[in-house]
Design a protein around this motif. Structure first.
Motif, PDB file in Angstrom:
ATOM      1  N   ARG A   1      -1.460   5.028  -1.317  1.00 29.01           N
ATOM      2  CA  ARG A   1      -2.914   4.786  -1.255  1.00 29.01           C
ATOM      3  C   ARG A   1      -3.645   6.127  -1.305  1.00 29.01           C
TER       4      ARG A   1
ATOM      5  N   ARG B   1      -5.432  -5.251  -2.939  1.00 33.68           N
ATOM      6  CA  ARG B   1      -5.967  -3.921  -3.239  1.00 33.68           C
ATOM      7  C   ARG B   1      -7.078  -3.578  -2.284  1.00 33.68           C
TER       8      ARG B   1
ATOM      9  N   ASP C   1      -4.780   2.192  -5.135  1.00 34.49           N
ATOM     10  CA  ASP C   1      -3.411   1.944  -4.678  1.00 34.49           C
ATOM     11  C   ASP C   1      -2.433   1.971  -5.845  1.00 34.49           C
TER      12      ASP C   1
ATOM     13  N   ARG D   1     -10.991   4.063  -3.046  1.00 30.16           N
ATOM     14  CA  ARG D   1      -9.572   3.941  -2.819  1.00 30.16           C
ATOM     15  C   ARG D   1      -8.882   3.466  -4.081  1.00 30.16           C
TER      16      ARG D   1
ATOM     17  N   ASN E   1       2.366  -3.135   4.215  1.00 32.18           N
ATOM     18  CA  ASN E   1       1.874  -3.757   2.993  1.00 32.18           C
ATOM     19  C   ASN E   1       1.850  -5.271   3.148  1.00 32.18           C
TER      20      ASN E   1
ATOM     21  N   SER F   1      -7.189   8.025  -1.174  1.00 30.82           N
ATOM     22  CA  SER F   1      -8.610   7.912  -0.817  1.00 30.82           C
ATOM     23  C   SER F   1      -9.344   9.111  -1.381  1.00 30.82           C
TER      24      SER F   1
END
Length: 1972
Positions: free
Chosen positions: A1449, A1865, A1428, A1426, A1480, A1451
């Motif tokens: 985000r 994160r 961010d 991941r 968030n 992935s």
């Protein structure tokens, strides 16, 4: 107007010209140009370095040179008419220039500088040659120097050896190939084996004598001593030292430097010593007073010794310090050096003053003239020459010597009336008869001029002194006669006067009355007594007296009694003028005693050879005088004496006297009649040979026949001159008869003894020397016929004596080398007999070396282009006689095993090379006519077939690289030229005779195979040559590969249907040919593939065979480094390439079978892309990711696309080796697993393969398992090792192999220990994008995730990648690149760090699991990563930026999990999700709460060394909250406008509120714990925190926590089970904890701290993401939204001192009750009441507890993939946070708290791996491990994390930012936490059901490619049992676990089925420590 030039053809550019004018040719200074036309001060032409580009240039820039033009016109060639050495120098220096610069680039500094010096030297020498002022000799010398340097440079740079003759390069076309071979061989030998010098010289330089108390002058005497024979072998080198121990005449080097000359190789051995004797000159006793005596005596001082062998070790010029020894008793001084050599320590010791002699010694090798040249400085300064004693090994004619060596040995004297012995001194003079003393003829040694008298040294009180002093008397011959030596003996008194008293004398005459000199040897002389003042000047008074006792014995017996005293000397004469031999004198004076002639002639054999050669001319005159006197009487005697003298000159010592005899015969011999007698006696001997019993004397005669014939011929010529040619016929008849006798004797076969064959051998060895003599008198044809008859008469039977066979060949060899053979007329006569004998020997394979030499000489005489009739006829004869046998011989000797000895091997190679050169010479001479005759000479097709097979095989041998040394390119090209010419001739024969019905596969196959290896030879690959070399080759031979390629094509077309025989066998060879980057050759060869596919299609309907062969061969060829990009195009491209032939693909597209054909081409092209990449990567030095990635790509291609198992396994092992080299042990283990997977535990036998021996499949699999375990161990991947240990243990157990089972269990145990004891670093992960067309195929426009090395951070990783791809450009942003970047002709790298998302949360969420266990699961078997990126959406509120702060985000899902067979894998899928500011905020708070809990727990359980991390974390959260942290969230999300505008966010707002309240509770409990542990000096800070906390609570509006308890639970509509968060106990209970699957950063030592005010904008966040500011261990980017005034902050890595994991005792945590709400003191409980978990103090009533136990029991993880069906059915009791107290808890605490130890996860049987399992909260009852009958293996995901996992404390890194303020994160995993599900209950599943997925679990599990051989599970390609993966199969029984707890637990099974209604939770009671 442009006019073609006539004479201005060639020039050198003297100034650079840029060529800026139209049609201008750019030129650099020094270029050579060829001029074609001229016009008004301009030339048109081209630079020779690039002949294709023509242009114009000014004539003033060109210096013209003379040149001759070949092939005038369009293709004219210009050759400069300068000296060929100059031409070679120029071209060589040009070639070297470019290579020299490369040396600098490659950092080969040493060679770079040496070559630079050599190039400068060559340029200097070149100038000297060009100036042309050198003398002929000097020019020769300069050229020798030049060529030596050129050869050295060529050798160092790996360039070709240049054949030279007389220092000039040789054109191979101008000489025969055998001569070329010899020139090459000569230069090669010269290079390889330096000729050992037979002469050696010792240079001695005396430096000083170091001694503490000298004070007297010294004499130092050097000499060489042979300890074997106990005698000196050289003269002496004598020098004087002053009182300081330094040479007396430093300005005269010849006085202290000497060269001991003419030492033979035999004298450089261990037992030859340099001896140094030192004599002092002074008082008798070394310590006497100065005034005691004024007379100086020579007295012994000391001796030093050094073995000459010590100098052989090095050419050192460093000074040597020799120890100086003195004998214990003076009487042994004469042999002190022998005692030192023998190490008789008792007889000598170091001199009292401990003296050391400093000398410089150096051995020089070569003859004296060479030494003079090489060490000219030594000779120019002056050096004395010290000779060997006597004559040197070789006596040179004209050498004049007359030296008498006298050694003064010893004396025996009487006391002379004294009580003590005398001190005797000997004085020596040379005296003439007249009494006159001869001046300056006594030499003490070479450093000192001769003197007139000699004084011996004095031995103290010794009546039997021994001196052993050697002197040389170089007396001239005229003074010798009549002179004598007188020795005077004096007693040296030690009294004050110190006078020397004479008491006796001896003398010895130098010559006897009969003219003989004093004989060599020891002489005992009589000591004649005399008075002190006797005057000895009158010699007549004593000369009549006897002088020697030897003579006395004979004459005067009475005198003996009177002479008791004796004196011994040894004499040795070295003279070229005087003799000591009486017989010699008698012979020379034969006329005075005619009666003694017979005796003298018979004694001549006893006379020493050196005496005879001294008087050679006189002796010969004597012999022929006697012969003239009476030939009848003395004829045979004189003949024998002559034979003796002739044979004497064969001795190497007197070899140099042969010219003396030749000169005598030419100039002085006058026996005009001698020839008759000589012929008569010689014939008599020859006739006697066959009968004679003893052959020795006859053999002596035959040995001397050369000189006998010389005398005969000269005598006959003298006779003819004197008589006008009378008796000519008679003489011819005599010679004829003599040779008839010879022929008869030669034709006899030796019966019995070999004496006769020995005589034949002796005759033959000296017979060829007679030819030149016979030619002086006879016509050449006559002589040739005579010789032919003589050689023809030899017995032809091959079984004669071997030695005779060899001599016979040598005789033929000498015949071929003789003048007789060089004449074509006589050659034609002799050739048949020569070939006849050669044929016989070759047939028997005997004496091959000699045969090769003879053949070489035969061919050397036949030049290349001789088209004379005679030569063609000779070739006819040779072809008929030798071609066949020559081929057989080459086949025979090349198939023999090579001998082991290096000398033998060299010889063997020489022979092979010579025969090859002979064969090539013969083939080059053959014309069409010869080939036609040859082919016609075969009677049957079988014979022709055998011949062709034989010659093709020989050609294949000739092409082998080892046939000639690697730098013999010239020879190879010549050989190839001959081969291709011959093949072109023979291919016709092949077509005519072996096609259609006569087709012969073997011969055609041999032909094609030869053609292929011919084309593939390294020496024909012109692309690898320098431009100048390539140009030369093309001019001389053209591109021979293309010629041969066309020949292959033409022959292939002729085959017709027979082509099928060669499919698929020839695919590989032809493919190899097409890989050569020669366009014409490729165009010729590619259509053959189309043809093959076509024929194969016709035959079998497909071309699978072609395909398989093509792929196999491509792989092996590409791995060898062949092929290029164009080649792929050639197969693939539709555009016709290079000329007439279209590409293969285009041809295929016309065919009916085009689909399969195009598919094959596509496969081959894709394979080639990978292979080319692989090849290019492998060329690099160190192992890097590129190599590994490339190998992985190729390996997968072989497995998935080509299904080639063997190739696949080969590349597995190549990859394994790469990993081992790079120390990627984990990856190496995974790689080897790929092969392990293909094997089963069976007894099937496996063949030997790669490095594996022949063994069963079981054994190989066992071997692989052990290797894999070892690598997992080295890679610290112990969990995987454990699984393999278990597997192999099962096998051992099933075979009852308990010994190995025990070892395996111990190994398994050791791995568990390592998990617990050793530190493991968690690697960082980086996402790398490779964009642009310049990347290799397997990387191009793809993105990968890479596992970093230990301690590797983003900057280091980025640097490493840029080093691997030096041409790449690093992109500075994280946005996806656009199409322009993808298509760019460049390399772009995009790198940023990513966070791993562990697939299984099970172990990570289980409470109490040590951190070093969890760390494995955080970074292993990771599919998902991941990243961010924060950004603002809409308008940014300056007052509160969190209103608009979103997070993007990304992935990334990989094709295989990391780690695996590579450190990086490709990204298969990307998902991008945007998180709203509210989500968030929730995530940030969750993370911070979790971190706080962890730190509090660690602090409670005393896991932290100090409290700082907790202090700082509390301070950070409280401080930020007070200063607006949490309130920013309130302002943003709790205001009416937000709630109204976002009605869908109600749930989330509630959740955020919950988290804020939860944080307040955690902080309150944290402060209580903090107070307990806070040190005294931090109390004020603590007080401040407490005060600020109340301010924070009031800002949140929290007055009483209990007020929140009654709130109803909120049900989240998204299906995520949430617990009621606003009841205080619930929210603070462990079940209420939101579990966040974060990686623990604790194993990272680095702490990166970024202040909360670091970056505030989207841009800065992005930049930070890319440039790698984020190096925190558990997150990729640090930028987190913060509600404080600052905009972004980060969570932080913890330092190592936080790495302890929480013990399992951390359970419930006490909350402060109402009445103690503000009383901080009460928060510290007594030890028995100490809370066991972080945050839950409220007691629970017993009645409430039961209810509490049932909450959420329905939420059991029934689908737990790791439990088998029975287990799940029987034991639905998962473990959770237990809040039980009382008896239940007490009971269970009796057996201690036992949590099932974590083991590597057992793999599932389900089709898709459940990566993100979301379990709902299980019943708290399961908390006690002893309650259920079977302990649940899966820990509840709701368990409170081990602090090691979640703790994020940045110890000692400054103040903390607010927990709320962090945009973590590592936010929640896909399972949005694990909560108690109050409203739902799942029924117990009967068997393994599908895993429950969280709402946002990506729906990609089914499609996921399984990781290759992951330790979890694998979908298998072939039906092999599960051992293919590392999984442990699930059986009906529960899986084997580590030992389980023993006590049976009270079951709660009945509770498992009850439904419990949701409601407010009762408060749990605090548990005591004893209850745990």
């Amino acid at each position: 107007m442009w006019i073609p030039t006539e004479h201005e053809k060639y020039g050198v550019v003297i100034a650079s010209f840029r060529g800026t004018v139209p049609y201008g040719l750019s030129l650099e200074i020094g270029d050579t140009v060829q001029i074609l036309e001229k016009c008004d001060g301009w030339y048109r032409g081209f630079a020779l370095k690039n002949p294709n580009v023509k242009g114009i240039f000014p004539s003033s820039y060109i210096h013209l040179k003379n040149a001759c033009v070949k092939n005038k016109g369009q293709f004219e060639m210009v050759i400069p008419t300068e000296d060929s050495v100059i031409t070679e120098m120029t071209s060589t220096l040009r070639d070297w220039g470019t290579m020299w610069k490369q040396l600098y680039v490659r950092n080969e500094g040493d060679l770079f500088h040496r070559l630079w010096h050599i190039m400068n030297e060559i340029l200097d020498l070149r100038r000297q040659v060009l100036v042309g002022h050198l003398t002929h000799d000097r020019m020769k010398d300069v050229k020798r120097h030049i060529t030596a340097r050129l050869d050295w440079g060529n050798e160092q740079l790996g360039l070709d050896l240049v054949p030279r003759k007389e220092y000039a390069m040789v054109d191979p076309e101008d000489i025969s190939i055998t001569e070329l071979y010899r020139l090459m061989e000569h230069r090669h030998r010269k290079k390889d084996t330096p000729v050992q010098a037979s002469n050696h010289h010792l240079f001695v330089q005396m430096k000083s004598l170091m001694c503490s108390n000298l004070g007297e002058e010294l004499e130092v005497i050097f000499s060489l001593f042979d300890s074997k024979e106990n005698r000196p072998i050289s003269e002496r080198f004598f020098l004087r030292l002053n009182r300081n121990g330094l040479p007396k005449a430093p300005d005269k080097p010849e006085r202290h430097c000497s060269l001991f000359v003419d030492l033979g190789s035999s004298e450089l051995r261990r037992d030859i010593y340099i001896t140094v004797h030192i004599i002092r000159i002074g008082r008798m006793g070394a310590g006497e007073k100065k005034n005691a005596c004024s007379v100086q005596y020579r007295r012994p001082f000391g001796c030093a010794v050094l073995s000459i062998a010590d100098l052989l070790t090095g050419e050192t010029k460093d000074d040597l310090i020799l120890k100086v020894y003195m004998c214990n008793t003076e009487s042994e001084w004469y042999q002190i050096h022998e005692n030192i050599i023998k190490k008789l320590n008792a007889r000598y010791n170091l001199t009292g003053s401990n003296a050391g002699l400093a000398v410089s010694l150096q051995l020089l090798h070569g003859d004296i003239e060479q030494i003079r040249r090489e060490y000219s400085s030594v000779f120019s300064h002056g050096v004395s020459i010290t000779r060997k004693l006597g004559f040197s090994n070789i006596i040179m004619p004209g050498e004049m010597r007359n030296d008498l060596y006298i050694t003064i040995e010893r004396g025996e004297f009487e006391k002379g009336g004294k009580s003590v012995a005398r001190n005797v001194e000997v004085t020596m003079f040379i005296v003439e008869n007249s009494g006159q003393i001869l001046k300056d003829f006594i030499s003490f040694g070479s450093g000192e001029p001769p003197a007139s008298e000699y004084h011996s040294f004095v031995l103290y009180h010794n009546n039997s002194p021994r001196w052993s002093e050697l002197l040389k008397l170089p007396i001239p011959v005229d003074k010798f006669r009549g002179a004598h030596i007188r020795f005077e003996f004096r007693h040296c008194s030690t009294k004050e006067k110190g006078e020397k008293k004479l008491f006796g004398f001896s003398f010895v005459p130098l010559m006897q009355e009969d003219g003989r000199t004093l004989p060599d040897g020891t002489h005992e002389l009589i000591v004649h007594k005399c008075e002190e003042n006797t005057n000895l000047q009158d010699t007549t008074r004593y000369l009549k007296l006897p002088f020697s006792k030897g003579i006395l014995l004979g004459n005067n017996h009475q005198a003996i009694k009177a002479t008791k005293e004796s004196f011994w000397i040894t004499s040795f004469l070295c003279s070229t003028k005087l003799t000591q031999n009486g017989d010699m004198l008698d012979l020379l004076k034969w006329r005075t005693h005619p009666d003694k002639i017979t005796g003298c002639l018979s004694k001549i054999k006893e006379i020493d050879g050196s005496e005879i050669v001294k008087f050679l001319q006189d002796t010969l005159d004597t012999l022929f005088g006697i012969l003239d006197e009476n030939s009848q009487k003395y004829g045979s005697k004189v003949f024998d004496s002559l034979v003796h003298i002739i044979n004497l000159l064969q001795d190497s010592k007197f070899h140099h006297f042969k010219p003396v005899m030749d000169t005598y015969i030419e100039s002085h011999f006058a026996g005009a009649l001698a020839y008759r007698d000589l012929i008569k006696v010689l014939k008599w001997y020859v006739d006697r040979i066959t009968e004679a019993e003893r052959q020795e004397h006859i053999q002596e005669v035959l040995k001397a026949q050369e000189y006998i014939f010389k005398y005969i011929v000269q005598s006959r010529r003298l006779f003819s001159l004197a008589t006008g040619g009378q008796n000519e016929e008679e003489f011819r008849c005599c010679i004829q008869e003599l040779l008839m006798s010879v022929r008869f004797f030669l034709s006899q076969e030796s019966k019995g003894s070999g004496a006769l064959s020995q005589s034949q051998a002796v005759f033959l060895s000296s017979f060829p020397a007679v030819y030149s003599e016979l030619l002086k008198l006879f016509d050449i044809r006559e002589v040739a016929n005579l010789v032919q008859d003589t050689l023809g008469s030899l017995p032809t039977i091959v079984h004669v004596d071997d030695s005779l066979q060899a001599v016979k060949l040598q005789c033929i060899g000498k015949t071929v080398e003789s003048q007789l053979y060089t004449n074509p007329d006589s050659r034609y006569i002799l050739l048949p007999v020569v070939l006849h004998h050669l044929h016989m020997h070759l047939q028997e394979q005997k004496d091959l070396i000699m045969c090769a030499r003879i053949l070489s000489n035969v061919f050397c005489l036949i030049k290349k282009n001789s088209s004379e009739k005679s030569v063609l006829e000779e070739i006819d004869v040779i072809v008929a006689s030798l071609l066949d046998i020559l081929l057989r011989t080459i086949l025979e000797i090349t198939s023999r095993p090579q001998p082991s000895g290096s000398a033998m091997r060299l010889q063997f190679q020489d022979v092979t090379g010579e025969f090859v050169a002979c064969l090539l010479s013969l083939l080059r001479q053959m014309t069409d006519r010869h080939y036609q005759q040859l082919l016609d000479s075969f009677n049957t097709k079988e014979e022709l077939r055998d011949f062709l097979l034989q010659i093709f095989t020989v050609f294949r041998i000739l092409i082998r690289p080892e046939m000639f040394p690697k730098d013999w390119t010239v020879m190879r090209l010549v050989a190839n030229n001959v081969i291709i010419t011959t093949v072109l001739y023979l291919s016709d024969a092949l077509r005519k005779n072996f096609l259609n019905e006569n087709f012969d596969y073997k011969i055609w196959d041999s032909y094609f195979y030869l053609a292929v290896i011919f084309i593939n030879q390294l020496c024909l690959q012109l692309e690898m040559f320098t431009p100048s070399k390539k140009k030369k080759v093309l001019e001389k031979y053209g591109d021979m590969r293309v010629t041969m390629g066309c020949e292959i094509f033409s022959m292939w077309q002729n085959l017709g249907e027979h082509k099928l025989h060669f499919i698929p066998a020839l695919i590989g060879p032809f493919l190899e040919v097409t890989l050569i980057p020669q366009p014409d050759l490729r165009n010729v060869m590619i259509p053959i593939f189309h043809d093959m596919m076509d024929w194969e299609q016709r035959r079998s309907g497909n071309f699978k065979q072609v395909e398989a062969k093509l792929i196999d061969k491509l792989d092996s060829l590409m791995s060898e480094g062949k092929g290029d990009e164009t080649y792929r195009e050639l197969f693939n491209s539709i555009i016709p390439l290079f000329g007439p032939y279209p590409s293969l693909l285009k041809k295929i597209e016309r065919e009916t079978w085009r689909e399969s054909g195009v598919s094959l081409i596509a496969t081959v092209t894709r394979l080639m892309e990978r292979l080319l990449d692989y090849r290019d990567c492998m060329k690099m030095g160190e192992v890097d990711g590129k190599k590994i990635g490339c190998t992985v790509s190729l390996l997968n291609f072989y497995k998935t696309e080509l299904n080639k198992e063997e190739m696949y396994i080969r590349y597995i092992h190549k990859l394994y080796d790469l990993h081992l080299k790079a120390q990627n042990f984990t990856e190496a283990a995974y790689t080897l697993l790929l092969y392990d997977e293909l094997l089963e535990w069976s007894d099937r036998p496996l063949r030997e393969f790669l490095t594996y021996p022949m063994q069963t499949e079981w054994q190989r699999k066992e071997h692989l398992h052990l290797a894999i375990i070892q690598n997992f161990d080295r890679g610290k991947c112990w969990e995987n090792g454990i699984i393999l240990c278990r597997k192999i243990a099962e096998q051992y157990e099933s075979y009852y192999d308990y010994r190995n089972l025990s070892k395996m269990r111990m190994m398994e145990a050791s791995l568990y220990d390592k998990i617990m004891d050793q530190q493991r670093l968690e690697p960082e992960f980086f996402r790398v994008g490779f964009y642009g067309k310049k990347f290799p195929f397997f990387l191009r426009n793809k993105e990968f995730v890479c596992r970093g090395h230990d301690y590797e951070r983003l900057e280091a990783f980025q640097q490493r990648m840029l080093n691997e791809f030096p041409h790449a450009i690093a992109m500075q942003h994280a946005n996806q690149p656009d199409e322009t970047i993808f298509q760019a002709e460049a390399q772009y790298l995009q790198i940023y760090a990513v966070t791993p998302i562990p697939e299984s949360q099970e172990v990570l969420q289980r409470e109490g699991v040590p951190d070093n266990i969890k760390s494995f699961y955080k970074v292993n078997h990771i599919w998902k990563f991941r990243y961010d990126r924060p950004f603002h959406k809409g308008t940014k509120d300056k007052e509160n930026e969190f209103k608009s702060l979103w997070v993007e985000r990304t992935s990334l899902y990989l094709v295989q999990s990391l780690p695996g067979i590579s450190r990086w894998f490709e990204v298969e899928k990307r998902e991008v999700v945007e998180m709203s500011p509210l989500e968030n905020a929730i995530e940030v708070l969750e993370n911070k709460n979790q971190q706080l809990k962890t730190l509090i727990s660690q602090c409670q359980t005393r896991q932290m060394q100090n409290i700082n991390p907790l202090t700082m974390c509390l301070n950070g959260v409280i401080d930020a909250a007070v200063n607006g942290g949490v309130s920013r969230y309130q302002e943003a999300f709790f205001v009416k406008e937000y709630i109204l505008s976002h009605p869908e966010d109600g749930e989330k707002i509630a959740r955020l509120r919950e988290l804020m309240l939860e944080q307040a509770q955690i902080l309150e409990f944290g402060l209580a714990v903090h107070e307990k542990f806070v040190p005294q000096d931090m109390r004020p800070l603590h007080k401040k925190l407490v005060d600020q906390f109340f301010v924070m609570k009031s800002s949140l509006g929290i007055q009483e926590f209990s007020a929140c308890i009654q709130a109803s639970p909120v049900h989240f509509p998204n299906g995520s089970p949430r617990v009621c968060r606003n009841s205080a106990p619930a929210s603070m209970s462990p079940d209420g904890t939101r579990v966040i699957p974060r990686r623990s950063p604790l194993s990272y030592p680095a702490v990166n701290r970024y202040s909360s005010s670091s970056l505030s904008s989207q841009a800065s966040a992005e930049v930070s993401n890319i440039t790698g500011q984020s190096e925190s261990s558990d997150e990729v980017f640090n930028m987190q939204p913060s509600p404080s005034t600052s905009s972004l902050s980060s969570t932080h890595s913890a330092s190592p001192n936080v790495t302890s994991s929480a013990p399992s005792s951390a359970r419930a945590s006490p909350l402060l009750s109402d009445k103690h709400k503000h009383s901080r003191e009460n928060s510290c409980l007594s030890p028995r009441e100490r809370p066991c978990s972080a945050i839950y103090p409220t007691p629970v009533e017993p009645s409430q507890r039961l209810l509490f136990n049932h909450i959420g029991e329905g939420a059991l993880p029934r689908s737990d993939p790791n439990l088998s069906a029975p287990e799940k059915a029987v034991n639905p009791t998962p473990s959770s946070w237990s809040l039980d107290s009382g008896k239940e808890a007490k009971n269970m605490s009796d057996s201690g708290k036992i949590i099932s130890p974590p083991v590597p996860p057992r793999p599932t049987q389900t089709a898709s791996p459940a990566r993100h399992t979301t379990s709902v909260s299980p019943s708290p009852a399961g908390r006690s491990p002893l309650k259920g009958s079977v302990q649940s293996f899966t820990p509840s995901p709701v368990e409170y994390h081990s602090p090691g996992l979640i703790s994020n404390s940045p110890v000692l890194s400054g103040s903390y930012s607010s927990g709320i303020s962090s945009l973590s994160r590592c936010s929640t995993s896909e399972t949005s936490g694990f909560e108690n599900q109050v409203n739902e209950q799942l029924a117990p599943a009967p068997g393994p059901g599908p895993s429950y997925s969280g709402p946002d679990e990506p729906g990609r599990k089914e499609s996921k490619t399984p990781p290759p051989y992951s330790v979890y599970e694998r979908t298998l390609r072939r039906p092999v049992p599960l051992p293919h993966s590392l999984s442990i199969p699930v059986t009906a029984e529960p899986p084997a676990l580590p030992p389980k707890p023993l006590a049976a637990r009270p079951g709660h099974l009945e509770n498992g089925t009850r439904r419990t209604e949701p409601g407010p939770r009762p408060r749990p009671l605090p548990r005591k420590v004893s209850q745990l």
